[in-house]
Write a protein that holds these residues in place. Structure first.
Motif, PDB file in Angstrom:
ATOM      1  N   LEU A 200     -70.789 -27.617  93.362  1.00  0.00           N
ATOM      2  CA  LEU A 200     -70.875 -26.185  93.055  1.00  0.00           C
ATOM      3  C   LEU A 200     -72.024 -25.865  92.118  1.00  0.00           C
ATOM      4  O   LEU A 200     -72.412 -24.713  91.977  1.00  0.00           O
ATOM      5  CB  LEU A 200     -69.566 -25.703  92.429  1.00  0.00           C
ATOM      6  CG  LEU A 200     -68.278 -26.038  93.186  1.00  0.00           C
ATOM      7  CD1 LEU A 200     -67.069 -25.626  92.390  1.00  0.00           C
ATOM      8  CD2 LEU A 200     -68.257 -25.366  94.543  1.00  0.00           C
ATOM      9  N   GLY A 201     -72.549 -26.873  91.458  1.00  0.00           N
ATOM     10  CA  GLY A 201     -73.646 -26.625  90.523  1.00  0.00           C
ATOM     11  C   GLY A 201     -73.460 -27.480  89.288  1.00  0.00           C
ATOM     12  O   GLY A 201     -72.384 -28.032  89.059  1.00  0.00           O
ATOM     13  N   ASN A 202     -74.532 -27.587  88.532  1.00  0.00           N
ATOM     14  CA  ASN A 202     -74.405 -28.389  87.320  1.00  0.00           C
ATOM     15  C   ASN A 202     -74.785 -27.567  86.099  1.00  0.00           C
ATOM     16  O   ASN A 202     -75.760 -27.831  85.432  1.00  0.00           O
ATOM     17  CB  ASN A 202     -75.281 -29.643  87.423  1.00  0.00           C
ATOM     18  CG  ASN A 202     -75.102 -30.547  86.228  1.00  0.00           C
ATOM     19  OD1 ASN A 202     -74.156 -30.373  85.457  1.00  0.00           O
ATOM     20  ND2 ASN A 202     -75.999 -31.495  86.062  1.00  0.00           N
TER      21      ASN A 202
ATOM     22  N   GLY B 134     -70.981 -30.343  87.749  1.00  0.00           N
ATOM     23  CA  GLY B 134     -71.449 -31.473  86.971  1.00  0.00           C
ATOM     24  C   GLY B 134     -72.563 -32.167  87.710  1.00  0.00           C
ATOM     25  O   GLY B 134     -73.043 -31.656  88.729  1.00  0.00           O
ATOM     26  N   PRO B 135     -72.973 -33.325  87.223  1.00  0.00           N
ATOM     27  CA  PRO B 135     -74.068 -34.012  87.888  1.00  0.00           C
ATOM     28  C   PRO B 135     -73.727 -34.298  89.346  1.00  0.00           C
ATOM     29  O   PRO B 135     -72.587 -34.611  89.669  1.00  0.00           O
ATOM     30  CB  PRO B 135     -74.214 -35.314  87.092  1.00  0.00           C
ATOM     31  CG  PRO B 135     -72.987 -35.429  86.276  1.00  0.00           C
ATOM     32  CD  PRO B 135     -72.456 -34.068  86.078  1.00  0.00           C
ATOM     33  N   GLU B 136     -74.713 -34.173  90.197  1.00  0.00           N
ATOM     34  CA  GLU B 136     -74.490 -34.407  91.619  1.00  0.00           C
ATOM     35  C   GLU B 136     -74.209 -35.888  91.824  1.00  0.00           C
ATOM     36  O   GLU B 136     -74.909 -36.724  91.277  1.00  0.00           O
ATOM     37  CB  GLU B 136     -75.715 -33.998  92.413  1.00  0.00           C
ATOM     38  CG  GLU B 136     -75.345 -33.416  93.739  1.00  0.00           C
ATOM     39  CD  GLU B 136     -76.491 -32.656  94.371  1.00  0.00           C
ATOM     40  OE1 GLU B 136     -76.533 -32.660  95.590  1.00  0.00           O
ATOM     41  OE2 GLU B 136     -77.330 -32.093  93.639  1.00  0.00           O
TER      42      GLU B 136
ATOM     43  N   GLU C 167     -64.046 -16.588  85.605  1.00  0.00           N
ATOM     44  CA  GLU C 167     -63.900 -15.142  85.782  1.00  0.00           C
ATOM     45  C   GLU C 167     -63.350 -14.785  87.162  1.00  0.00           C
ATOM     46  O   GLU C 167     -63.118 -13.614  87.454  1.00  0.00           O
ATOM     47  CB  GLU C 167     -65.263 -14.455  85.591  1.00  0.00           C
ATOM     48  CG  GLU C 167     -65.702 -14.408  84.145  1.00  0.00           C
ATOM     49  CD  GLU C 167     -67.199 -14.224  84.017  1.00  0.00           C
ATOM     50  OE1 GLU C 167     -67.835 -13.768  84.992  1.00  0.00           O
ATOM     51  OE2 GLU C 167     -67.730 -14.558  82.950  1.00  0.00           O
ATOM     52  N   GLY C 168     -63.223 -15.785  88.012  1.00  0.00           N
ATOM     53  CA  GLY C 168     -62.678 -15.517  89.340  1.00  0.00           C
ATOM     54  C   GLY C 168     -63.709 -14.999  90.325  1.00  0.00           C
ATOM     55  O   GLY C 168     -63.372 -14.568  91.413  1.00  0.00           O
ATOM     56  N   LYS C 169     -64.988 -15.038  89.931  1.00  0.00           N
ATOM     57  CA  LYS C 169     -66.024 -14.512  90.832  1.00  0.00           C
ATOM     58  C   LYS C 169     -66.434 -15.540  91.876  1.00  0.00           C
ATOM     59  O   LYS C 169     -66.914 -15.210  92.949  1.00  0.00           O
ATOM     60  CB  LYS C 169     -67.265 -14.123  90.024  1.00  0.00           C
ATOM     61  CG  LYS C 169     -67.059 -12.877  89.186  1.00  0.00           C
ATOM     62  CD  LYS C 169     -68.390 -12.474  88.565  1.00  0.00           C
ATOM     63  CE  LYS C 169     -68.200 -11.690  87.299  1.00  0.00           C
ATOM     64  NZ  LYS C 169     -69.164 -12.042  86.275  1.00  0.00           N
ATOM     65  N   HIS C 170     -66.294 -16.801  91.527  1.00  0.00           N
ATOM     66  CA  HIS C 170     -66.752 -17.861  92.418  1.00  0.00           C
ATOM     67  C   HIS C 170     -65.720 -18.111  93.508  1.00  0.00           C
ATOM     68  O   HIS C 170     -64.514 -18.086  93.232  1.00  0.00           O
ATOM     69  CB  HIS C 170     -66.959 -19.120  91.580  1.00  0.00           C
ATOM     70  CG  HIS C 170     -67.771 -20.160  92.259  1.00  0.00           C
ATOM     71  ND1 HIS C 170     -67.264 -20.976  93.219  1.00  0.00           N
ATOM     72  CD2 HIS C 170     -69.070 -20.522  92.113  1.00  0.00           C
ATOM     73  CE1 HIS C 170     -68.209 -21.798  93.645  1.00  0.00           C
ATOM     74  NE2 HIS C 170     -69.319 -21.549  92.979  1.00  0.00           N
ATOM     75  N   PRO C 171     -66.171 -18.337  94.747  1.00  0.00           N
ATOM     76  CA  PRO C 171     -65.184 -18.561  95.825  1.00  0.00           C
ATOM     77  C   PRO C 171     -64.231 -19.720  95.534  1.00  0.00           C
ATOM     78  O   PRO C 171     -63.091 -19.714  96.008  1.00  0.00           O
ATOM     79  CB  PRO C 171     -66.050 -18.850  97.060  1.00  0.00           C
ATOM     80  CG  PRO C 171     -67.468 -18.841  96.624  1.00  0.00           C
ATOM     81  CD  PRO C 171     -67.544 -18.264  95.258  1.00  0.00           C
ATOM     82  N   PHE C 172     -64.689 -20.709  94.761  1.00  0.00           N
ATOM     83  CA  PHE C 172     -63.789 -21.850  94.537  1.00  0.00           C
ATOM     84  C   PHE C 172     -62.567 -21.442  93.711  1.00  0.00           C
ATOM     85  O   PHE C 172     -61.520 -22.085  93.778  1.00  0.00           O
ATOM     86  CB  PHE C 172     -64.532 -23.004  93.874  1.00  0.00           C
ATOM     87  CG  PHE C 172     -63.848 -24.326  94.083  1.00  0.00           C
ATOM     88  CD1 PHE C 172     -63.988 -25.012  95.274  1.00  0.00           C
ATOM     89  CD2 PHE C 172     -63.014 -24.870  93.108  1.00  0.00           C
ATOM     90  CE1 PHE C 172     -63.332 -26.220  95.488  1.00  0.00           C
ATOM     91  CE2 PHE C 172     -62.363 -26.073  93.316  1.00  0.00           C
ATOM     92  CZ  PHE C 172     -62.517 -26.736  94.511  1.00  0.00           C
TER      93      PHE C 172
ATOM     94  N   LEU D 190     -63.609 -30.775  89.815  1.00  0.00           N
ATOM     95  CA  LEU D 190     -64.076 -31.810  88.906  1.00  0.00           C
ATOM     96  C   LEU D 190     -65.093 -31.186  87.957  1.00  0.00           C
ATOM     97  O   LEU D 190     -66.041 -30.552  88.403  1.00  0.00           O
ATOM     98  CB  LEU D 190     -64.745 -32.952  89.673  1.00  0.00           C
ATOM     99  CG  LEU D 190     -63.903 -33.695  90.704  1.00  0.00           C
ATOM    100  CD1 LEU D 190     -64.740 -34.774  91.380  1.00  0.00           C
ATOM    101  CD2 LEU D 190     -62.700 -34.318  90.065  1.00  0.00           C
ATOM    102  N   VAL D 191     -64.887 -31.365  86.674  1.00  0.00           N
ATOM    103  CA  VAL D 191     -65.793 -30.763  85.698  1.00  0.00           C
ATOM    104  C   VAL D 191     -66.458 -31.849  84.866  1.00  0.00           C
ATOM    105  O   VAL D 191     -65.783 -32.607  84.162  1.00  0.00           O
ATOM    106  CB  VAL D 191     -65.035 -29.792  84.766  1.00  0.00           C
ATOM    107  CG1 VAL D 191     -65.996 -29.157  83.775  1.00  0.00           C
ATOM    108  CG2 VAL D 191     -64.321 -28.730  85.570  1.00  0.00           C
ATOM    109  N   GLY D 192     -67.755 -31.945  84.988  1.00  0.00           N
ATOM    110  CA  GLY D 192     -68.522 -32.864  84.149  1.00  0.00           C
ATOM    111  C   GLY D 192     -68.102 -34.309  84.295  1.00  0.00           C
ATOM    112  O   GLY D 192     -68.070 -35.041  83.319  1.00  0.00           O
TER     113      GLY D 192
END
Ligand code: SF4
Ligand code: FES
Lengths: 102, 780
Positions: B516-518, B504-506, B528-533, B473-475
């Motif tokens: 994962l963060g906002n 996005g917002p928690e 970039e494929g660096k994140h485990p998700f 989910l993005v934003g």
């Protein structure tokens, strides 16, 4: 194809109608896949509305200043022919620069 | 006797709870061990759950069978069964019947042989045979409780009547539903149910549409044998939307199961035992869910009814009109019940593809806003700054004159959240003809690219999102922006154990999701494929991405969307058989507006609003007075005297969705139409007609003067809007065909797109019920 960068000068909006699957729309689909990037890069602010709807006749629609519109059916045309039709729509843009109501 | 369902609100160990049925879900990998665990479960704590008990039986029954089938059942929901049922009933009408012969069994119902899918219950078998079984606790979308016993039937070679909803149909079963034994058994159940049910049908809002009332006509006795005092139960406070009369409750536990299985809130439960059994929240607490109003529909008696419409109407006085909800972009199918000129209530209508049988609380309860703050006559601001009523002719003439005085480059038009496609079409044509190209729809942003439909629609389709097994989910705060889409994702999490990651917002989604963060960096690192998700997504069979349209308000939206594109390519989100790229819109008008190209044309000014001298607001209220230049001439056309009406120089009264036939496109690209349920107020007119009349006075007459004329025009712009009730899929272009994006991601966090779920548009802002809900349920 210098006319391509003139698209946003003469046109206000370009619409391309096609069916998602029909044979009649095949060339139009190919045209979009091959040319959308180029057209959009040259005319970033021109809406190029690709509108898909099952079973409709493929068609090019050009909207010029003051809401004047023209359209050309595309069934039976090959991809270069569609390109030529688009050029035609650009080159033969109506010149009326006066507001209709003035 | 089968164990009865009791769901205690007492917390169970986290590892085994979550929801009552999930604790018994089986791994789809190994069916035999799954069967074991089901059986084991049913001997231990599982005894408390009808589902689990049932799943245990299923486990035995299915031993050695294909794991995927098994999984459906194991995951606890009865939905697998529902799907089977639908397949079977569709087979009757010759629609697609996919069950293979080896997955079918034959049973006989009242001497009639029927073929049903394996795994169906006796009750479902009866339904296929066209025999209606009375039921209170069974609900096809909820787990099976088997505790009301109203559905008793006789099965040959079984000594006692069986509860058909909880009994799996076995090959060769001979089911009898009309025998004296069945009748007597059901009469007995009814007598027990009525012992403690009050005799207040004349003052009960459920009267006339009450399952208990209806069944008692068939199975009720004409005299009672119960002479003791009836029990009474203290009413519970469930907030401003749901009224409770708990003495009427028959402990079917549908509401409890709805809350935990569908709404995802664990607040409702059963307290006490036997004669002291009560439904409640244990501690004084409100059930906070955007879907809470649906408990009113599923409660078979009058224990849970609608508070806002309490004592206002009897069901048989109402006229029903089938329509479409416009409070969000889902386009839930609704039924508007009206009496005379007044909307009395709004109920959901079944549409499996869109809203199943649920609607959000805003869709259900904001209707009282239709009766308040309405604009009912044309108004003009006079020299002394007051708004004065005038005739239509004068109002339109004033607008036309003002428009013709202004340079087209200094004009702009904004379509509001509730605009129908016809009005937007007419307004676009009018403005284009006047030479104005600066148009946008609220929520879409001022310079959104509307070229490719697949970029702004929910491509997996609303129902299709249920199949995803990993979702990013993005934003978006999906639960608030589109509660019914969130419910579909919740199903994926429950049934398929989908992994959900949120950038996005928690926010609380009512299911397990990893935040994962906002910030945009997280997005970049996933891209970039660096994140485990990123791995989670790539490993998924049906990966999906849901982007919120709040993203469109960001200055770096192109970069965000490009990053999402990259993620979607890396994870193979878009392929021939699956398109998991979803862009979820907020408002009913957005999709149709984009389809119609209600966006700035080439060479239109974008951004700087200070040059605007003529502003046409079609029910648009998002601009603050500071955004509108002081010397601008503002036209407000709409049905509510909302925010922007105060700034208007001319007000043209339009009609609300309940009063017109308008085309709307939902966020998955489905075209639907509203139908007029009540007459409009005062002198208000259909929106497209107002614009059509204005065009004539402005000397740029639009070439249509009937509703069909406007729709024919829509056919020339966006043909899919002409296909009512159909979903025209959008084909994504391959990456090579898309222009390169040079924009850079900014580090600003994603903002909430909706601050208050209950008040988002002119109607809900005018609604008293929504104001009360805001007070009761607003974010803590
Ligand atoms: S309140 Fe209604 S839905 Fe809930 S248990 Fe009682 S009768 Fe059933
Ligand atoms: S026990 Fe079967 S419907 Fe309630």
């Amino acid at each position: 194809m210098a006319w391509r960068s003139k698209l946003s000068q003469s046109l206000r909006e370009l619409r391309i109608h096609m069916c998602q699957t029909s044979v009649a729309s095949k060339a139009t689909r190919e045209f979009v896949v091959k040319n959308y990037k180029d057209l959009k890069t040259l005319n970033p602010r021109l809406p190029i509305l690709i509108r898909e709807c099952s079973g409709i006749q493929p068609r090019l629609w050009a909207r010029y200043d003051y809401g004047v519109e023209r359209s050309i059916p595309l069934d039976g045309l090959s991809e270069p022919e569609i390109n030529a039709k688009l050029e035609e729509l650009v080159e033969t843009a109506p010149q009326s620069k006066t507001p209709m109501h003035a | 006797m089968a164990p009865r369902c009791r769901r205690y609100p007492l917390p169970l160990p986290r590892s085994s709870t979550g929801s009552g049925s999930r604790r018994f879900s089986f791994s789809p990998v190994d069916s035999s061990s799954a069967a074991e665990s089901g059986v084991a479960g049913s001997t231990s704590r599982a005894l408390h759950s009808g589902v689990a008990w049932y799943a245990g039986i299923r486990g035995k029954f299915y031993e050695g069978k294909q794991s995927s089938d098994f999984y459906k059942w194991g995951s606890g929901l009865s939905l697998g069964g529902v799907r089977h049922a639908r397949v079977a009933s569709m087979a009757a009408v010759g629609a697609k019947f996919e069950a293979k012969p080896e997955d079918c069994i034959e049973v006989s119902v009242d001497g009639k042989d029927v073929t049903i899918a394996k795994g169906m219950t006796v009750l479902q078998a009866c339904e296929v045979a066209g025999v209606d079984i009375p039921r209170f606790c069974y609900h096809p979308r909820l787990s099976i409780a088997g505790n009301c016993r109203m559905c008793l039937v006789e099965v040959e070679k079984t000594p006692k009547p069986v509860a058909s909803c909880a009994m799996p149909a076995l090959p060769g079963m001979k089911i009898k539903t009309t025998t004296p034994l069945v009748k007597k058994a059901r009469e007995g159940v009814m007598e027990f149910l009525l012992i403690n049910h009050p005799l207040d049908c004349p003052i009960c809002d459920q009267g006339g549409e009450c399952d208990l009332q209806d069944q008692s006509m068939v199975y009720g006795s004409d005299r009672g044998r119960f002479i003791e005092a009836k029990r009474s139960v203290v009413d519970k406070n469930l907030g401003p939307l749901v009224k409770t009369v708990m003495t009427r409750c028959i402990q079917c536990t549908r509401c409890v199961r709805f809350a935990s299985e569908i709404a995802g809130v664990q607040d409702l439960g059963v307290l006490g035992r036997g004669g002291a059994e009560e439904i409640g929240t244990y501690v004084e607490r409100l059930m906070v869910s955007e879907l809470s109003g649906n408990v009113i529909d599923i409660c078979p008696v009058g224990a849970l009814t609608a508070k806002p419409s309490a004592f206002t109407a009897r069901s048989w006085e109402l006229k029903s009109t089938e329509s479409i909800d416009v409070s969000d972009a889902i386009g839930a199918n609704i039924r508007i019940d009206s009496r005379g000129p007044e909307v009395m209530r709004i109920l959901p209508r079944l549409n499996e593809e869109v809203n199943e049988e649920w609607i959000s609380d805003k869709a259900r309860f904001a209707y009282d806003g239709l009766k308040r703050q309405r604009l009912n006559e044309p108004l003009i601001r006079s020299a002394d700054g007051q708004l004065e009523p005038v005739s239509w002719a004068r109002a339109l003439k004033t607008v036309a004159e003002a428009a013709l005085k202004v340079n087209p480059d200094q004009m702009a038009a904004i379509a509001g959240k509730l605009s129908d496609a016809e009005a937007m079409m007419a307004l676009k044509d009018l403005m284009n003809r006047l030479g104005c190209e600066r148009l946008w729809v609220e929520g879409n942003g001022e310079d959104t690219v509307a070229d490719l439909r697949s970029n702004y629609l929910v491509n997996s389709t609303i129902a299709g999102l249920e199949n995803t097994d990993a979702c990013l989910l993005v934003g978006t705060e999906l639960r608030i922006e589109a509660p019914l889409l969130n419910h579909r994702l919740r199903k994926a999490v429950r049934n398929l154990r989908a992994k959900v990651g949120v950038v996005g917002p928690e926010t609380e989604l009512h299911f397990k999701a990893e935040h994962l963060g906002n910030n945009a960096e997280v997005l970049a690192s996933i891209a970039e494929g660096k994140h485990p998700f990123a791995q989670t997504l790539s490993k998924a069979k049906f990966p999906s991405i849901v982007v919120g349209s709040g993203v469109l308000q960001r200055s770096d939206k192109e970069a965000v969307l490009a990053a999402v594109q990259t993620i979607s390519q890396n994870a193979n989100v878009i392929r021939d058989d699956w398109n998991g790229y979803n862009f979820v819109l907020l408002n009913a008008a957005q999709a149709a507006g984009l389809d119609l190209g209600f966006v700035p044309g080439s060479r239109a000014t974008v951004g700087d609003k200070s040059s605007i001298k003529f502003l046409y607001l079609l029910g648009a209220d998002d601009l603050t007075p500071e955004d509108i230049p002081v010397d601008a001439f503002v036209v407000y056309q709409g049905h509510h005297g909302d925010r922007s009406a105060y700034r208007a120089d001319v007000i043209l009264p339009g009609v609300a969705y309940s009063e017109k036939e308008g085309t709307f496109e939902n966020t998955e690209g489905r075209t639907q139409q509203t139908s007029p349920a009540v007459p409009t107020v005062g002198d208000a007119r259909d929106d497209w007609k107002i614009i059509r009349a204005l065009s004539e006075l402005a000397g740029v007459k639009l070439p249509y003067d009937t509703l069909n004329g406007v729709r024919a025009r829509m056919l020339a712009v966006a043909p899919n809007l002409f296909r009512v009730d159909e979903l025209e899929p959008a084909t994504p272009l391959p990456k090579e065909s898309l222009p390169e994006v040079k924009a850079k991601l900014e580090s600003s966090p994603f903002k909430r797109a909706i601050e208050n779920f209950y008040m988002t548009d002119p109607i809900s802002r005018a609604s008293k019920t929504m104001a009360q809900s805001t007070a009761a349920f607003s974010r803590s």
